[in-house]
Structure formats: C-alpha cells, structure tokens
Design an enzyme around this catalytic site. Sequence first.
Site, PDB file in Angstrom:
ATOM      1  N   GLY A  20       0.627  -0.829  -0.023  1.00 32.72           N
ATOM      2  CA  GLY A  20       0.003  -0.049  -0.055  1.00 32.72           C
ATOM      3  C   GLY A  20       0.277   1.280   0.040  1.00 32.72           C
ATOM      4  N   GLY A  37       0.234   5.759   0.377  1.00 35.00           N
ATOM      5  CA  GLY A  37      -0.846   6.923   1.064  1.00 35.00           C
ATOM      6  C   GLY A  37       0.433   8.162   1.103  1.00 35.00           C
ATOM      7  N   GLY A  38      -0.064   9.143   1.317  1.00 34.17           N
ATOM      8  CA  GLY A  38       0.605   9.873   1.399  1.00 34.17           C
ATOM      9  C   GLY A  38       1.229  10.229   2.997  1.00 34.17           C
ATOM     10  N   PHE A  39       1.139   9.383   4.211  1.00 33.33           N
ATOM     11  CA  PHE A  39       2.394   8.568   4.528  1.00 33.33           C
ATOM     12  C   PHE A  39       3.395   7.785   4.744  1.00 33.33           C
ATOM     13  CE2 PHE A  39      -1.142   5.607   4.198  1.00 33.33           C
ATOM     14  CZ  PHE A  39      -0.541   4.593   4.001  1.00 33.33           C
ATOM     15  N   GLY A  40       3.516   7.556   3.778  1.00 29.74           N
ATOM     16  CA  GLY A  40       4.497   6.516   3.312  1.00 29.74           C
ATOM     17  C   GLY A  40       3.546   5.006   2.631  1.00 29.74           C
ATOM     18  N   VAL A  96       3.904   0.900   2.912  1.00 31.78           N
ATOM     19  CA  VAL A  96       3.140   0.119   3.945  1.00 31.78           C
ATOM     20  C   VAL A  96       3.048  -1.794   3.752  1.00 31.78           C
ATOM     21  CG1 VAL A  96       1.196  -1.380   5.226  1.00 31.78           C
ATOM     22  CG2 VAL A  96       1.385   0.818   4.149  1.00 31.78           C
ATOM     23  N   LYS A 114       3.835  -0.161   8.785  1.00 30.51           N
ATOM     24  CA  LYS A 114       3.768   1.057   7.892  1.00 30.51           C
ATOM     25  C   LYS A 114       5.245   2.512   7.996  1.00 30.51           C
ATOM     26  CE  LYS A 114      -0.235   4.911   8.831  1.00 30.51           C
ATOM     27  NZ  LYS A 114      -1.373   4.612   9.341  1.00 30.51           N
ATOM     28  N   ASP A 152     -11.144  10.034   8.119  1.00 31.68           N
ATOM     29  CA  ASP A 152     -10.759   9.851   7.011  1.00 31.68           C
ATOM     30  C   ASP A 152     -11.896   8.792   6.620  1.00 31.68           C
ATOM     31  OD1 ASP A 152      -9.500  10.003   4.317  1.00 31.68           O
ATOM     32  OD2 ASP A 152      -7.830   9.440   5.227  1.00 31.68           O
TER      33      ASP A 152
END
Length: 793
Positions: A495, A497-500, A502, A517, A613
Amino acid sequence: MPFLITIVFLALLSSASTTSSAPYTPTDYILLNSGASSNTMSDDDGRHWVADADDLYSNTSSFSSIASYLEPSVTQVPYMTARIFHGQFTYKFPVSSGPKFLRLYFYPNEYPGLDISASFFSVTANNYTLMSNFSAYLVSSASPPQAFIVKEFVITVHDQQMLDVTFAPSPNSFAFINGIEVASMPANLYTGQTFGSVHLLDTNYFFELKNTTALETAYRLNVGGNDILKTDDSGMFRTWNQDSEYIFGAAFGVMPYQPNTTIKYTKATPVYMAPEVVYETARTMGPTASINLNYNLTWLFTVDPGFYYLVRLHFCETSLQYINQRVFDIFINNHTAEEAMDVIALSGGNGIPVYKDYVVWVPQSVNDLWVALHPQTRGKPEFYDAVLNGLEIFKLSKWDGSLAAPNPPPETAPLTQKHSKKKGTFFIQKRVILGATLSSIVPMVLIFVFWLRKHLLRRTEALNRRKVSPTLCKHISLADILTATNDFDNALIVGRGGFGNVYRGCIPGVEHEVAVKRLNSKSHQGENEFWAEIEMLSQLRYINLVSLIGYCNENREMILVYDYMVNGTLRDHLYNNDNIPLPWKQRLRICIGAARGLTYLHSGAVQRIIHRDVKTTNILLDETWVAKVSDFGLSKTGPVLMENVPITTMVKGTFGYMDPEYYRRLQLTEKSDVYSFGVVLFEVLCARPAVDTRLNEEQIGLAGWALKCVENETPEQIVDPYLQGTIAAECLRVYVEIAKNCLHDVGVERPKMRDVLGMLEFALQLQETAETNQTVIGDGDTIDRPHTIDEVV
Ligand SMILES: *[C@@H]1O[C@H](CO)[C@@H](O)[C@H](O)[C@H]1NC(C)=O
Ligand SMILES: *[C@@H]1O[C@H](CO)[C@@H](O)[C@H](O)[C@H]1NC(C)=O
Ligand SMILES: *[C@@H]1O[C@H](CO)[C@@H](O)[C@H](O)[C@H]1NC(C)=O
Ligand SMILES: *[C@@H]1O[C@H](CO)[C@@H](O)[C@H](O)[C@H]1NC(C)=O
Ligand SMILES: *[C@@H]1O[C@H](CO)[C@@H](O)[C@H](O)[C@H]1NC(C)=O
Ligand SMILES: *[C@@H]1O[C@H](CO)[C@@H](O)[C@H](O)[C@H]1NC(C)=O
Ligand SMILES: *[C@@H]1O[C@H](CO)[C@@H](O)[C@H](O)[C@H]1NC(C)=O
C-alpha cells in the site's frame, strides 16, 4: 443614524492607450480617482482616471480631501485626492456579468482636519466582506512600512447584478478611499474552473473553486525576474513583483532572460494567463547537485490564518528539451503538493507554459505559507534541480463570504518613521527573511543545512526517550523491521499513501504476517500524529479495528506495525482489480463490521474518536472477511461528553468522501464520518470510485450522482451489474435509504453511526428473510443468480 447613500456610475468607461496590443482587453474597465475634480488625470503608467465629481455627492455625508503631502514614492494619481465618508456609502458600478478585478487604493496620510489613525471602516462588495474595521493606517505602518496600500479582489458579478462597493465607517469613525479600479477578466481565469482541476492539498482529490467564492490577491510574483508594471501585464493590469524578498535561505540559480525563447501559449495556458516575461525568467536551485540535494528552494509568505489559499504555480522550461532532465517535488506548508514534477512532461515541450493550482488550508495558529521545491532523484533525472517561473497566491472567501482579517497590532514608534517609509508595495504584509546577496549564498546554504541537521538530531533524541505503555504495544527494533521487509524491498509494498509505504513481512517472534507502515518523513504525518496514533491504537482493542502490534522509532524512522490483513482493502474487492466481485450479503456483512468499528470509535471506550478519513481503502479485510477499520493517523479525540459538539480543526480527509459541511465550515463531528460512510455504502452498492473524472460531469462525484438516482427513484440504475437480480427489493430500499440519510447535507440530520449499524443489520435480515422465503435464491453467497422472483430487483 447612519447615512445610506448610493451613487450609480454611468458612462465611466475609460481606457488606457498603452494596452491596445495586449492579449486581452477588459470589456469593463473603470478607473475612478476618488475626490478628484478634474477628469483629465493620467497616472504614471499613462492610464486615464475619471474624477468622482463633487456635484454628485452634494447631498451626501462624504467630501473630498487632498493629502497634505505626497511622499516621493507616491504618485499623484490616484493618491493625492481622497473621498472621505462619515456614513455608509455605496458605489454602484454597472458592469457586465462575469469575474472582475476590484482594486482599492488607499493612501493613509494626513488629510486636513482628520486624524487618519482614527479611521476604521468596513468595505463590502456584492455581499462579500472585503475588510472589516480596517485601518489603513495600522496596515501601512506594520513592518515593513508601506506608503500606500493596494488591495486586489476577484469578484464574480452575476446576471442582473451590478458591482456594489459599500464603505461603512466603524462607530465614531470615518472611511476613505483614494481610487477604485474595476477590470473584467476572462471567464474561468481563477474561479469557476472546471470541477476537478484544483487539488486540495492533503487529499487525493479536488476542490471545487466556484464562482461564488471571492478571492483576495495575496502575492503575485515573477519568480527570478523583475517587477512587471501593470501596463505590461497581459491586459488585466495585474502587478507582478520580483520574488527575492520572499526567498528563504539560499537561492542563486536565476535563469537568465533568454531572448531566443518564444513562449508557445496553448489552449490550456492561453496568452493572457501571464505575460511572456514571467515564463522567460525563472529561478532554479543552482548548478551543484550535492548542494541542491541538501536544501529546499523555499519561498515564505505571511498570510492571514483561518483561510483557504489558492496557490498557482507557473512553469515553463526554456533551457531543457526532454523528459526526465529536471524532476522535482513540490511542498506547500509541509504537504506534498506534487511528486516528481517534470515540466517538460506536463507541458509537452520547451517553451510551452503550464500552471498548476493547489488549495491549502492555513489553520488559525499559522501565519506562514511556504512553497518549497526539492529535486526528485528516484527516476535518476539528468539534473538534480528544480525550477519555478511564477507564483500567485489568493485568499479564498469563507463560507460566509468574508475575506476580512484583523488589523496588525500598532507598531511601537510608527510616527517617527513616517517620512522614511519605503516605496509602496503592491501587497500588504511582506516579510523580508534574509537579505541575501549572491556572494553570501553558498556559505549560507551550508550553515542552514548544518543548523537544520543539528536541530533535527536533537529533536529525534528527545522523542526517542518518550515512552508508550509498554504492555499494550511493544517496541520493535529496526533490525527486525529490516529483516521483515527485506530492507524495505519494493516488491513487498502492499500500500502507498500520503503517509508513506506499507510493506508486508514476518517479524521474528511474531507468528502471523505483519503490515509495516513506514511513515514518510516528508509527509504531513509528523511526530505528533505518530505518537497520537500509537497512544490511541494501543488503547483500542476491538474486533472491527486493525490492531497495532508494535512500533519502531530508531534512526529517525517512524514505523508502525499492524496485523497483516490478508484480503487487503474493501476497494480491492469492488472495482479496478481482478478479484472476483463479492456477493451482496458478504458486502453487507463487511459494511456492518465497518459500522461496528466506527460506532465503537464514536461512542465506545475511553474517548470519543472521530476517524476523519473513512473510505473503502481504510476498511481492511482479514482472512475470514471480517472488516477492520484502519488508519487513525488523522483521528482527533475528544471527551465523550462533547458528543456532536464541533471540533474546529484543519481539514484533513479525502475529497469525494468529505462532509461538505466540514469543509465549508471546518466543523468536525462524528457526523462527518457518517457522511463518508454514506459514500462508502454507495461505493459498495455501485462498485465505482467516489470520484471518477472519466465520467460525464453529473456522474463524477458518486455521492451527488447516487442521490440523484435515488431521488428519481431509479436506484437500480446504479447498482453494480454483477449484483443485478440478487438484492431483495426491501433490502435495497432500506440500504439506499440509510446511505441517503448518511449523505444529508446537514450534519445534525444524519443518523448516528449506531443507528446506521442497526439499520444495516435490519437490511441484512430483510435479505435473509427474502432468501429463505424464496428457496431458489439459496445462500446468496453462491454464484447462482435468481431471475424469477419479483421480490428481487
Ligand atoms: C440633492 O438634493 C436635492 C434637493 O433635495 C435634489 O433635488 C437633488 O436631486 C439631490 N441630488 C442628488 C445627487 O441626490
Ligand atoms: C457561475 O457558475 C455557474 C455554475 O458553475 C454558471 O452557471 C454561471 O454562469 C457562472 N456565472 C458567471 C457570472 O460566470
Ligand atoms: C445581498 O444580499 C441581500 C440579502 O441576502 C440580497 O437581497 C441582495 O440581492 C444581495 N446583493 C447582491 C449584489 O448580491
Ligand atoms: C476596530 O479595531 C480597533 C483596533 O484594531 C479596535 O480598538 C476597535 O475596538 C475595533 N472596533 C470594532 C467596532 O471592532
Ligand atoms: C539564439 O539563437 C541563435 C540561432 O538559433 C543561436 O546561435 C544563439 O546562440 C541563440 N542565443 C541564445 C542566448 O540562446
Ligand atoms: C513544517 O515542519 C516544520 C518542521 O517539522 C515545522 O517547524 C513547521 O512549523 C511546519 N510548518 C507548517 C506550516 O506546518
Ligand atoms: C523539504 O521540505 C519538506 C517538506 O516540508 C521536508 O519534509 C524536507 O525535509 C525538506 N528537505 C530539506 C532538505 O530541507
């Protein structure tokens, strides 16, 4: 009693001879020299202003006045004369419909018999509050001082309207104005853009910049170039300033003006977008890759907190020819606005201008807006560098139509500096960060980088000492993480995402597979969110929530370790993939599980938690298809007592799922999650994305489209073709009703998550009853499709 006076202007059209060859000619163009009595006034640019002759005003509470003196940098037109108002006063400009620039000119100086520091007033235009209790005196004497103030607004005048500009003095005060300019502009230049063209930062989706939003220009810069006079603009008399005052830290790569370049305007970037010279000049990072990799090319702007801002970046590659020569990331206020920007790839070639728009929310506590560029090295471009040609920043009116911000606090000794004010600036509130000269730049970069590194190290050490309840959530060593993920092997990414990213992997000593993550240090999800998520998740244990197993924060990594969900996200099983579509009852059970998870968050356990979210990619499925709500990085907590009391917060979340009330009013309640969950319910029913820009306009947003079909009583039209004939009519009716109620425009009208859960369980019951009564249907989990039952849609 306030006077209420209105003056209608007719035949005020004037023209500026210098602009006949400009790419755009405003259809409405008015220059009003307030307080002047002679009609033959030209300003230094050669533009002719008309006087707002005194006889028009003889019955009003206004009068004209002449400034006691003009500072050397101040032009006679329009600043020497002013109109003073002691009561409310409205100018009515009969203009065609469409977007207009409204420019207000103020020279807060001495006028006979008046104390300018006692002038406070509001200005509204067509019901937009442009300024409120405004003091031109305080604004002009704030640091750095400005001799005069120009405020520029973009207001769309609708059919059957005039442009009304109303000055209203605060109690026991007076208002004044030196000049008013109105100029039309091409439609859709800034507002009213096609849906889907503006990115709301921090989300994957878009922001609709409607023509009912008014804008105030905050900055307009010719990056790497010189000031551009109004008369050299592409016909709209905009001022473009040089960017050097806004550069933070080092910036020495100024691309020279290249007389050979012809700017090839396109349909997407028409010739009036910005004058050629904006695209001919640019700022780059410099020739040394090793230096460029260690700093961000950064501009810093002072802005009013509590507003959305539109940031428009103009690009034109004039020195390079090919894709992957210069690729860079764009950050705005620590959010990644664009990854791997390649100007040639976007524009299609050398000399072709393009622009990108971003919308960013600046929360109450923040006064700065940063734009930062950094080389992107992943695709191994030829140069590690970045480029920017021009920049515009606009403040967007709030949901109540206000653009007003408080006055700056009084300076300690403003009067003594009165005569040494610097040249008037176009925009208020500039801030000079570093007066860098070219020769001082290299050492400065190094010092800056060095300082930053030291600073960061110290912070990290401090954070490492923070403790988390050890029994609930264990620390996992970086060595174990590296083993588990095969040194963050891209092949193990499950995965992004904006966070980084996975990763999946096996941690020594943990039986089952885990999801790792790895938070991107560049992402907005900073240390605070990291610890917030750990603290929150380690307290929450619930079958329908993803469990946190451990965390790691060694060596500046921020890593969270969860149970791995074998069946991935709910979205993976709905569309755009090769998985076998899920049968209806299974989809219902998944929705029920997710609703349980959210109900638990909203009303359960220790704290009230709003997810913020909710979307199909944040609903994960384990090996037995149990739904698990994930990703609490955006969650906000609050005591249970405050249920349904709004938390004012910065907008986070994903467009397409976002509660319209939330982004209009920035008020967050559990009902915002309910709204997003309503979108999820339709997504599950229709098997299509929440936002799909490939569809025609009315179908782009799932929420709007689904509601329309429900209203027209044609919900079958949107049901996933795979499900046709398998949903019991009663079940569908209830399900659609729930989803519809979740999407109610007004939060308080939406059901609570608990009620949504109850209704979904009821819907499942209806389906099961229908199936047992009609033996043909069987389990519903099988592929046999019944077509014979009239109870079935
Ligand atoms: C001013 O007042 C006089 C008499 O009351 C009236 O005739 C005239 O039209 C007024 N002028 C304006 C501009 O309103
Ligand atoms: C404003 O936008 C609406 C819908 O987007 C459009 O119908 C209308 O014509 C626009 N008005 C003006 C004055 O541009
Ligand atoms: C301003 O608002 C009032 C009341 O809502 C309305 O009657 C009026 O038409 C509006 N004026 C403009 C110019 O939009
Ligand atoms: C207007 O602003 C001034 C100073 O910023 C303040 O002292 C005054 O109370 C304000 N007046 C109103 C009506 O808000
Ligand atoms: C301009 O173009 C001419 C001919 O194409 C070329 O010889 C010259 O080097 C160019 N000048 C610049 C500054 O690129
Ligand atoms: C961006 O991040 C830096 C370092 O974490 C922080 O000091 C700064 O306040 C942040 N700026 C904004 C606008 O969030
Ligand atoms: C550049 O800015 C981003 C976003 O604020 C930040 O994460 C990154 O650390 C910065 N890079 C450098 C080298 O300063």
